[in-house]
Design a protein around this motif. Structure first.
Motif, PDB file in Angstrom:
ATOM      1  N   ASP A 168     -18.852   1.104  16.660  1.00 36.00           N
ATOM      2  CA  ASP A 168     -18.563   1.850  15.605  1.00 36.00           C
ATOM      3  C   ASP A 168     -17.333   2.857  15.981  1.00 36.00           C
ATOM      4  OD1 ASP A 168     -20.081   0.739  13.596  1.00 36.00           O
ATOM      5  OD2 ASP A 168     -21.512   2.238  13.871  1.00 36.00           O
TER       6      ASP A 168
ATOM      7  N   LEU B  97     -14.861   4.422   5.839  1.00 41.99           N
ATOM      8  CA  LEU B  97     -16.152   4.236   6.045  1.00 41.99           C
ATOM      9  C   LEU B  97     -16.970   5.464   5.587  1.00 41.99           C
ATOM     10  CD1 LEU B  97     -16.000   3.469  10.052  1.00 41.99           C
ATOM     11  CD2 LEU B  97     -16.643   1.901   8.244  1.00 41.99           C
TER      12      LEU B  97
ATOM     13  N   ARG C  51     -19.428  -5.303  12.935  1.00 44.67           N
ATOM     14  CA  ARG C  51     -20.741  -5.997  12.906  1.00 44.67           C
ATOM     15  C   ARG C  51     -20.396  -7.618  13.583  1.00 44.67           C
ATOM     16  NH1 ARG C  51     -23.346  -4.327   7.238  1.00 44.67           N
ATOM     17  NH2 ARG C  51     -24.312  -2.376   7.832  1.00 44.67           N
TER      18      ARG C  51
ATOM     19  N   GLN D  29     -19.950   6.054   5.072  1.00 47.72           N
ATOM     20  CA  GLN D  29     -21.239   6.502   5.720  1.00 47.72           C
ATOM     21  C   GLN D  29     -20.804   7.287   6.854  1.00 47.72           C
ATOM     22  OE1 GLN D  29     -23.287   3.206   6.871  1.00 47.72           O
ATOM     23  NE2 GLN D  29     -22.515   3.712   9.013  1.00 47.72           N
ATOM     24  N   GLN D  30     -19.952   7.254   7.463  1.00 43.27           N
ATOM     25  CA  GLN D  30     -19.445   7.908   8.704  1.00 43.27           C
ATOM     26  C   GLN D  30     -18.913   9.435   8.139  1.00 43.27           C
ATOM     27  OE1 GLN D  30     -20.683   6.667  11.081  1.00 43.27           O
ATOM     28  NE2 GLN D  30     -19.398   5.615  12.415  1.00 43.27           N
TER      29      GLN D  30
ATOM     30  N   GLU E  56       0.895  -1.078  -0.112  1.00 49.63           N
ATOM     31  CA  GLU E  56      -0.069   0.165  -0.209  1.00 49.63           C
ATOM     32  C   GLU E  56       0.823   1.168   0.099  1.00 49.63           C
ATOM     33  OE1 GLU E  56      -2.881  -0.100   3.301  1.00 49.63           O
ATOM     34  OE2 GLU E  56      -3.569  -1.884   2.541  1.00 49.63           O
ATOM     35  N   VAL E  57       0.464   2.167  -0.828  1.00 45.98           N
ATOM     36  CA  VAL E  57       1.323   3.325  -0.711  1.00 45.98           C
ATOM     37  C   VAL E  57       0.813   4.234   0.690  1.00 45.98           C
ATOM     38  CG1 VAL E  57       1.551   5.534  -2.058  1.00 45.98           C
ATOM     39  CG2 VAL E  57       0.993   3.437  -3.483  1.00 45.98           C
ATOM     40  N   PRO E  58       1.811   4.576   1.384  1.00 44.01           N
ATOM     41  CA  PRO E  58       1.531   5.037   2.680  1.00 44.01           C
ATOM     42  C   PRO E  58       0.662   6.259   2.294  1.00 44.01           C
ATOM     43  CG  PRO E  58       3.762   4.720   2.532  1.00 44.01           C
ATOM     44  CD  PRO E  58       3.316   4.378   1.312  1.00 44.01           C
ATOM     45  N   SER E  59      -0.245   6.705   3.211  1.00 41.23           N
ATOM     46  CA  SER E  59      -0.985   7.822   3.046  1.00 41.23           C
ATOM     47  C   SER E  59      -0.428   9.043   2.963  1.00 41.23           C
ATOM     48  CB  SER E  59      -2.035   8.134   4.334  1.00 41.23           C
ATOM     49  OG  SER E  59      -2.742   9.166   4.331  1.00 41.23           O
TER      50      SER E  59
ATOM     51  N   ALA F  49     -10.644   2.416  -0.737  1.00 45.63           N
ATOM     52  CA  ALA F  49      -9.449   2.810   0.318  1.00 45.63           C
ATOM     53  C   ALA F  49      -9.671   2.441   1.674  1.00 45.63           C
ATOM     54  CB  ALA F  49      -9.543   4.422   0.261  1.00 45.63           C
ATOM     55  N   LEU F  50     -10.780   1.579   1.819  1.00 46.43           N
ATOM     56  CA  LEU F  50     -11.192   1.049   3.289  1.00 46.43           C
ATOM     57  C   LEU F  50     -11.678   2.247   4.328  1.00 46.43           C
ATOM     58  CD1 LEU F  50      -8.422  -1.475   3.678  1.00 46.43           C
ATOM     59  CD2 LEU F  50     -10.674  -2.105   3.506  1.00 46.43           C
TER      60      LEU F  50
ATOM     61  N   ARG G 163     -12.514   0.590  13.799  1.00 48.75           N
ATOM     62  CA  ARG G 163     -12.570   1.216  12.457  1.00 48.75           C
ATOM     63  C   ARG G 163     -11.699   0.650  11.597  1.00 48.75           C
ATOM     64  NH1 ARG G 163     -11.876   7.810  13.872  1.00 48.75           N
ATOM     65  NH2 ARG G 163     -13.641   8.163  15.220  1.00 48.75           N
ATOM     66  N   PRO G 164     -11.930   0.393  10.301  1.00 47.31           N
ATOM     67  CA  PRO G 164     -11.126  -0.523   9.591  1.00 47.31           C
ATOM     68  C   PRO G 164      -9.883   0.553   9.311  1.00 47.31           C
ATOM     69  CG  PRO G 164     -13.015   0.274   8.233  1.00 47.31           C
ATOM     70  CD  PRO G 164     -13.304   0.843   9.709  1.00 47.31           C
ATOM     71  N   ARG G 165      -8.876  -0.189   9.183  1.00 49.29           N
ATOM     72  CA  ARG G 165      -7.577   0.473   8.782  1.00 49.29           C
ATOM     73  C   ARG G 165      -7.502   0.950   7.338  1.00 49.29           C
ATOM     74  NH1 ARG G 165      -3.344  -0.533   5.757  1.00 49.29           N
ATOM     75  NH2 ARG G 165      -4.340  -2.557   5.121  1.00 49.29           N
ATOM     76  N   THR G 166      -7.618   2.334   7.177  1.00 50.72           N
ATOM     77  CA  THR G 166      -7.588   3.083   5.814  1.00 50.72           C
ATOM     78  C   THR G 166      -6.394   2.614   5.015  1.00 50.72           C
ATOM     79  OG1 THR G 166      -8.823   4.831   6.855  1.00 50.72           O
ATOM     80  CG2 THR G 166      -8.113   5.242   4.776  1.00 50.72           C
ATOM     81  N   TYR G 167      -6.675   2.556   3.531  1.00 54.64           N
ATOM     82  CA  TYR G 167      -5.505   2.174   2.791  1.00 54.64           C
ATOM     83  C   TYR G 167      -4.362   3.290   3.074  1.00 54.64           C
ATOM     84  CZ  TYR G 167      -3.015   1.724  -1.628  1.00 54.64           C
ATOM     85  OH  TYR G 167      -2.190   1.465  -2.670  1.00 54.64           O
ATOM     86  N   GLY G 168      -3.201   2.793   3.033  1.00 49.32           N
ATOM     87  CA  GLY G 168      -2.097   3.476   3.357  1.00 49.32           C
ATOM     88  C   GLY G 168      -1.639   4.000   4.705  1.00 49.32           C
ATOM     89  N   HIS G 169      -2.640   3.448   5.827  1.00 48.44           N
ATOM     90  CA  HIS G 169      -2.403   3.733   7.041  1.00 48.44           C
ATOM     91  C   HIS G 169      -1.909   2.511   7.692  1.00 48.44           C
ATOM     92  CE1 HIS G 169      -4.362   8.081   7.230  1.00 48.44           C
ATOM     93  NE2 HIS G 169      -4.904   7.426   6.240  1.00 48.44           N
TER      94      HIS G 169
ATOM     95  N   ASN H 175     -10.176   9.911   8.078  1.00 53.20           N
ATOM     96  CA  ASN H 175      -9.364   9.863   7.026  1.00 53.20           C
ATOM     97  C   ASN H 175      -9.990  10.346   5.631  1.00 53.20           C
ATOM     98  OD1 ASN H 175      -7.392   8.950   8.503  1.00 53.20           O
ATOM     99  ND2 ASN H 175      -7.964   6.766   8.259  1.00 53.20           N
TER     100      ASN H 175
ATOM    101  N   THR I 205     -21.285  -0.615  12.024  1.00 51.28           N
ATOM    102  CA  THR I 205     -21.300  -0.496  10.334  1.00 51.28           C
ATOM    103  C   THR I 205     -20.147  -1.067   9.724  1.00 51.28           C
ATOM    104  OG1 THR I 205     -20.101   1.729  10.897  1.00 51.28           O
ATOM    105  CG2 THR I 205     -22.364   1.767  10.576  1.00 51.28           C
ATOM    106  N   SER I 206     -19.103  -1.224  10.514  1.00 49.59           N
ATOM    107  CA  SER I 206     -17.786  -1.588   9.760  1.00 49.59           C
ATOM    108  C   SER I 206     -17.997  -3.474   9.903  1.00 49.59           C
ATOM    109  CB  SER I 206     -16.619  -1.419  10.590  1.00 49.59           C
ATOM    110  OG  SER I 206     -16.826  -1.691  11.896  1.00 49.59           O
TER     111      SER I 206
END
Lengths: 829, 350
Positions: B336, A394, B297, A396-397, A261-264, A391-392, B340-346, A414, B292-293
């Motif tokens: 919630d 959320l 869930r 909706q949040q 993954e390309v770091p943020s 990008a994983l 939280r899911p780990r966001t891409y690149g984090h 994020n 939600t995640s």
């Protein structure tokens, strides 16, 4: 455990999270070979960088050849712009941009001549070029990423990082678009030549050409091209990846190919990876082998409302409307026109926008191809968006916070990692335009960040200003204290007859003037002196003079303190000497006159200093108001005497110029002394009385002016009237120096009032002079005029900026008066 | 000409909320059918009453809130709430029970919290709990499974019972027929028996229990399981919550059963009795009130599963689905927040 390279060689794939499978609809446009359309008549070439990082090399009306460079610049992200065809530049004006906003951007309108004549192209063999030369050629060809983002390619190819892997992006995951597909099928060898150049520049260990499995023909063609390319054996391969949107996104593709993954907030080059679009590789090949700048690209024109959908070579700058006309576009009601694909493309309102380097598709869908407009409904938190998000995030949040305008909270989820692929909006059962919310939130965050920076800067500025004011205040206090000390020293040692001193001053003035007049060169000398004097000379001269006066008025002969003050100024060192021997009044006067002259020339240069110093002078004056009152009375008496002397002088002196000087100065003195006397009895800050005084002076001047035209050569009158305004400027600055006297006499007035007054007095003086000049013989007038104009021209250079409004007003008044004079003179003649 | 402007993406799914709800309703059909088969047609009447009440209540409250009525009613969410509540209550409960429950669900639990998407608690389950607490007698008298009662409850009979104040009849014992048709649920029976000192074996020997679970209940649960699997296949729901519930319930009950089989029933009994399957696939999966995640869930579901077991085994109520769901609903925002899911690149953890 296999190494990454081994896995790359095996073609291992990783899973990219999320993603969707929208209808591909690529069949519409990928059936025919890329073809050409007739050349448009008019081209719009945006030159947004002009004015910031670049300048324009062409003018309206100029003929240009295809490929001719239109701009020149050298910013980091600057890219030259080229003429897409030969023709004439007919306009350079803002035209609606090919952007979601449609905001106008500066563009070159080129009317094609139809010949499509290339400019001279430098064909070169890449082996003969150094890497730097290749990079510079790529830059000069204006090559930008052709996948859509249009990031300058030379920057990507000139990275400082060690590159292990180059991914050539032929994924083309957006529905409808087939430009890369067709390009790979038809021009795989050319693309590979471009890839070879990329390989040479970056020297990666592997090159992967990634293609989705819905383009088997393209994959086949590319594999064959690799087989007979000059790339080192086994260093390149085609990797077919499963079809899923948005696999073609840079970050997603890297994840699929390498599992990394390309770091943020980082660039892929930090992972040792560079991703280039196949179209970019083709353009690089064109630029290096044929010297062709990027002036055309393959564009997919598709959608059910286009009757000849397909891929076409279109010159950059071709208006979308023209291109659409050429492929039989028939708009339906509520037609949408989308630049790019249906997922990430933006709808444009106005079709007269140019095709850009990143424009890979123009989609004109029928209404059943796209979602109907539907109202946003309540989010049921179904979470489909989170499942679809590559990008994983959320979504909706993010939506929840973006809608509530809690942008900081959205940022904490994020938001900045959102790639705006549109998957979340696509799957949303409530038809919520999620991406739109994120765009708004992102721009709000951007604005917020910018505002924060600005606020920080403003704070720093404000603090700096406070510091400066504090420093200035301290400096002023120190100065005032010093001045007060000097003053006290003066008080102790001076008790001469004030009247005598004043008389002496008048006499000295006269003497000085006669001195001055006798030789024209004297003025020149003074000017020379003035050139050499430092800035402060004028001011200090004025101060010195004031001191001398006061010393004379209130107390006995000059003290050593006074001498010190005077000696501070080298240019008027003789003043100090002379004033030491107070008896020699004439000599002192000469010095003073000289100082005045010096002041005249330098005053304006040093306006800043004047302000400060006069401030200190005024502080000084406030300290000793009682003395000043006396001084004023004395001065008035002195002036009255001076007048008498003057009259004698007029009788004796034949030189008109000199006469004018003397009398005008005397008049000023008289005028001020009248005012001062009034002031003694009235309030010191009475502006009204000052005005009155000035008006009296003006009236006198006017009255005299009326008389003056008699017996005068018209030319002289004309000349004087024309030179008067300039002259006046000189006089005004002169007046400011004279004002040092006035200041003392009239006591410490607030500075603005003082200047106001000064300006008026100066105007009066100027008028009086003009009058006197007219009265004298024309020859004298001429010499005087030349003198004045010399001075004026010198002063003018310097003082225009510094002249305050009031002075200008005064000048204008004087001019008007002079005009009247001239008219009267004419009449009388 | 000027073209129409819209923001990307320009295409979207056709699976809209109304359609999702519609599919939920369709997937409920196997379970409802099984319930009708085993417990008579009372449920059908309950469903009808509930739907009418729900739509009337929703329309009224939307009018009061100045919200679009027609489009909101068309989202089918009230329909789902009404259906779930109607299925959950005893088939022959008096009409006012379901009316009160539905009104409470729609007006207070759903709309006073802001309408669809904003309610904290699952409307059907909140309504059910209200009824369970307020009217315990009516809410625990279930029709005995058809095979046990040997008497079918047809529409006219159900109508008569539901609208003729059945509780009076039951309480006074005037109507023997009805008395014969209603009885405690298997779980209730089991609980009572255990509290009376019987072992599970002795209790399970009663005719109300079939070989594995309560008579009829296994089939009903199985039918709901089928419906749930169809929903999974149609991607109307995702697997996480259901998986969480069933796994947690299975694990907990297995522990209990292995440790002390005399006082704990088998995991199969837990999974296929009461409202387990209905809750696992149709109630707890209500996205509005769930986490939600994906990970959230699973946690949410596991919590419900564990709570079902704990309340059934140690609590005062025989079935626990409604309480477990409501308790988990309360935890959903909390879950919630922390999951939280780990966001891409984090990096993970950041």
């Amino acid at each position: 455990m296999l190494t990454l390279l081994e896995q790359l060689d095996k073609g291992s794939l990783w899973q990219s999270p999320g993603g969707i499978h929208p209808p591909e609809l690529k069949q519409l446009s990928n059936q025919q070979a890329i073809s050409r359309l007739p050349l448009a008549k008019q081209f719009v070439v945006p030159i947004p960088q002009v004015g910031e990082q670049a300048r324009l090399l062409v003018d309206v009306g100029q003929t240009v050849l295809k490929g001719q460079v239109l701009t020149e610049g050298n910013g980091f992200i600057y890219l030259p712009v080229h003429a897409p065809t030969s023709g004439t530049v007919t306009a350079i004006k803002p035209v609606a941009s090919n952007h979601a906003s449609g905001l106008p951007v500066l563009s070159c309108i080129i009317d094609a001549d139809g010949n499509d004549t290339w400019c001279d192209l430098i064909v070169s063999e890449p082996s003969a070029l150094t890497n730097d030369e290749i990079i510079s050629k790529i830059k000069l060809a204006g090559i930008a990423g052709m996948g859509g983002a249009a990031f300058p390619t030379h920057i990507k190819l000139n990275t400082a990082s060690e590159i292990d892997l180059v991914i050539i992006n032929g994924v083309e995951c957006e529905p409808y678009i087939t430009s890369d597909d067709r390009l790979m099928r038809e021009h795989s060898d050319e693309i590979l030549k471009g890839v070879e150049i990329i390989h040479r520049l970056l020297n990666p260990q592997r090159i992967i050409i990634a293609i989705e499995d819905n383009k088997p023909e393209a994959a086949e063609a590319m594999q064959q091209a690799i087989n007979h390319s000059k790339l080192p054996a086994n260093s390149a391969r085609v990797t077919v990846i499963p079809t899923k949107y948005p696999s073609g996104g840079e970050k997603q593709l890297i994840q699929i190919i390498t599992g990394k993954e390309v770091p943020s907030g980082c660039l892929p080059s930090q992972l040792g990876i560079v991703v280039q679009n196949v179209g970019t590789a083709f353009a690089i090949q064109d630029a290096i082998y044929y010297g062709k700048p990027l002036v055309e690209r393959v564009v997919t024109l598709t959608g059910k409302n286009i009757h000849r959908p397909g891929n076409y070579w279109l010159p950059i700058g071709t208006p979308v409307s023209t291109a659409l006309k050429l492929v039989d576009f028939s708009p339906s009601s509520d037609q949408k026109l989308i630049i790019g694909g249906p997922m990430m493309g933006y709808a444009i309102n106005n079709a007269y926008v140019p095709i850009l380097k990143g424009t890979n598709c123009i989609l004109a869908p029928s209404n059943d191809e796209i979602s109907p407009d539907s109202d946003e409904k309540a989010c049921i938190r179904c979470g489909e968006c989170a499942i679809a998000c590559p990008a994983l995030l959320l979504p909706q949040q993010l939506f929840w916070h973006a809608k509530a305008e809690e942008y900081d909270k959205a940022a904490s989820f994020n938001l900045q990692d959102c790639i705006e692929c549109g998957c979340c909006s696509y799957v949303c059962p409530s038809d919520i335009p999620l991406v739109e919310y994120y765009r708004i939130a992102k721009s709000a965050l951007r604005v917020e960040a910018e505002e924060k920076v600005l606020a920080e800067q403003a704070k720093q500025r404000f603090e700096a200003r406070l510091q400066r004011l504090e420093d200035e205040k301290l400096a002023r206090e120190a100065k005032a204290k010093e001045a007060a000390e000097k003053r006290q020293a003066n008080m102790k040692s001076s008790d001469k007859d004030a009247v005598a001193a004043a008389m002496a001053r008048i006499a000295a003035k006269k003497a000085a003037q006669s001195n001055d007049v006798n030789q024209q060169t004297d003025i020149q000398n003074n000017q020379a002196v003035s050139d050499s004097v430092n800035k402060k000379s004028a001011v200090s001269a004025a101060i010195a003079r004031a001191k001398a006066k006061k010393a004379a008025q209130a107390t006995p002969p000059p003290s050593s303190a006074e001498n010190n003050t005077l000696q501070q100024d080298n240019s008027i060192g003789n003043v100090a000497e002379v004033s030491m021997s107070q008896q020699d009044r004439i000599a002192a006067a000469v010095a003073r006159a000289k100082a005045k002259k010096a002041a005249q020339h330098n005053q304006v240069i040093t306006s800043d200093v004047v302000v400060n110093d006069s401030a200190s002078v005024s502080t000084l004056e406030i300290d000793s108001t009682v003395n000043d009152k006396k001084a004023k009375v004395a001065a008035a008496i002195a002036k009255a005497k001076a007048k008498k002397l003057q009259q004698v002088g007029i009788a004796n002196d034949t030189d008109g110029n000199e006469l004018a000087d003397v009398s005008s100065i005397t008049k000023t003195a008289v005028a001020s002394s009248i005012g001062s006397e009034k002031l003694v009895t009235e309030s010191k800050t009475d502006i009204g009385s000052l005005d009155k005084k000035a008006r009296v002076a003006l009236a006198i001047a006017k009255a005299k002016a009326k008389k003056s035209p008699q017996g005068h050569d018209r030319t002289a009158a004309d000349e004087s009237s024309s030179s008067l305004p300039i002259n006046l400027n000189t006089q005004i600055s002169n007046g400011t120096s004279t004002s040092s006297d006035n200041e003392i006499i009239a006591d410490a007035e607030p500075e603005n009032v003082e200047q106001d007054k000064k300006a008026r007095i100066a105007a009066a003086v100027a008028k009086a002079k003009a009058k006197k000049l007219q009265q004298t013989e024309s020859s004298n007038v001429k010499s005087a005029l030349s003198d004045i104009s010399t001075r004026a021209s010198q002063t003018e250079n310097v003082d225009t900026a510094a002249l305050d409004k009031k002075a200008k007003v005064a000048a204008a008044v004087a001019k008007a008066k002079a005009k009247k004079l001239a008219q009267q003179a004419e009449k009388k003649d | 000409m000027a073209f129409k402007i819209a923001s990307s993406p320009h295409v979207g799914t056709t699976l809209q909320t109304a359609k999702v709800m519609q599919r939920v309703v369709l997937c409920l059909i196997p379970g409802i059918a099984a319930q009708l088969y085993f417990f008579g047609y009372g449920t059908l009447l309950q469903i009808a009453i509930a739907i009418i009440t729900a739509y009337a209540a929703e329309a009224t409250i939307l009018a009061l809130r100045n919200r679009p009525i027609k489009s909101t009613l068309a989202d089918n969410s009230a329909l789902v709430t009404a259906l779930l509540l109607a299925i959950a209550i005893p088939p022959l409960a008096p009409w006012w029970v379901i009316v009160i429950g539905t009104l409470f669900s729609i007006i207070i639990v759903k709309h006073l919290y802001g309408g669809l998407g904003n309610n904290l608690f699952n409307p059907a389950m909140a309504g059910y709990v209200l009824l369970l607490i307020s009217f315990p007698v009516q809410m625990t008298d279930w029709v005995s499974p058809m095979s046990a009662a040997q008497q079918s409850v047809d529409i006219s009979y159900a109508w008569k019972v539901i609208f003729n104040s059945t509780s009076d009849i039951i309480l006074t014992g005037h109507n023997l027929a009805i008395d014969g048709t209603t009885m405690a649920t298997p779980l209730d029976t089991l609980k009572t028996d255990l509290s009376m000192g019987l072992t599970t074996h002795e209790s399970l020997a009663k005719p109300i229990f079939s070989s594995m679970t309560g008579l009829g209940w296994f089939e009903v649960n199985f039918a709901f399981l089928i419906g749930g699997l169809i929903m999974l296949k149609l991607k109307v729901i995702r697997w996480h919550i259901s998986f969480g519930i069933l796994t947690a319930l299975f694990i907990c009950s297995s522990f209990g059963f292995l440790l002390n089989p005399d006082t704990h029933v088998s995991p199969i009994m837990h999974l296929f009795s009461g409202g387990t399957m209905l809750a696992a696939f149709f109630i707890a999966t209500d996205p509005v009130t769930a986490a939600t995640s994906a990970r959230g869930r699973i946690i949410f579901g596991a919590m419900i599963g564990a709570l079902i077991y704990v309340i059934r085994t140690f609590g005062g109520y025989p079935d626990a689905v409604a309480f477990a769901v409501l308790l988990a609903n309360m935890c959903a925002p909390f879950i919630d927040h922390y999951v939280r899911p780990r966001t891409y690149g984090h990096r993970s953890g950041s």
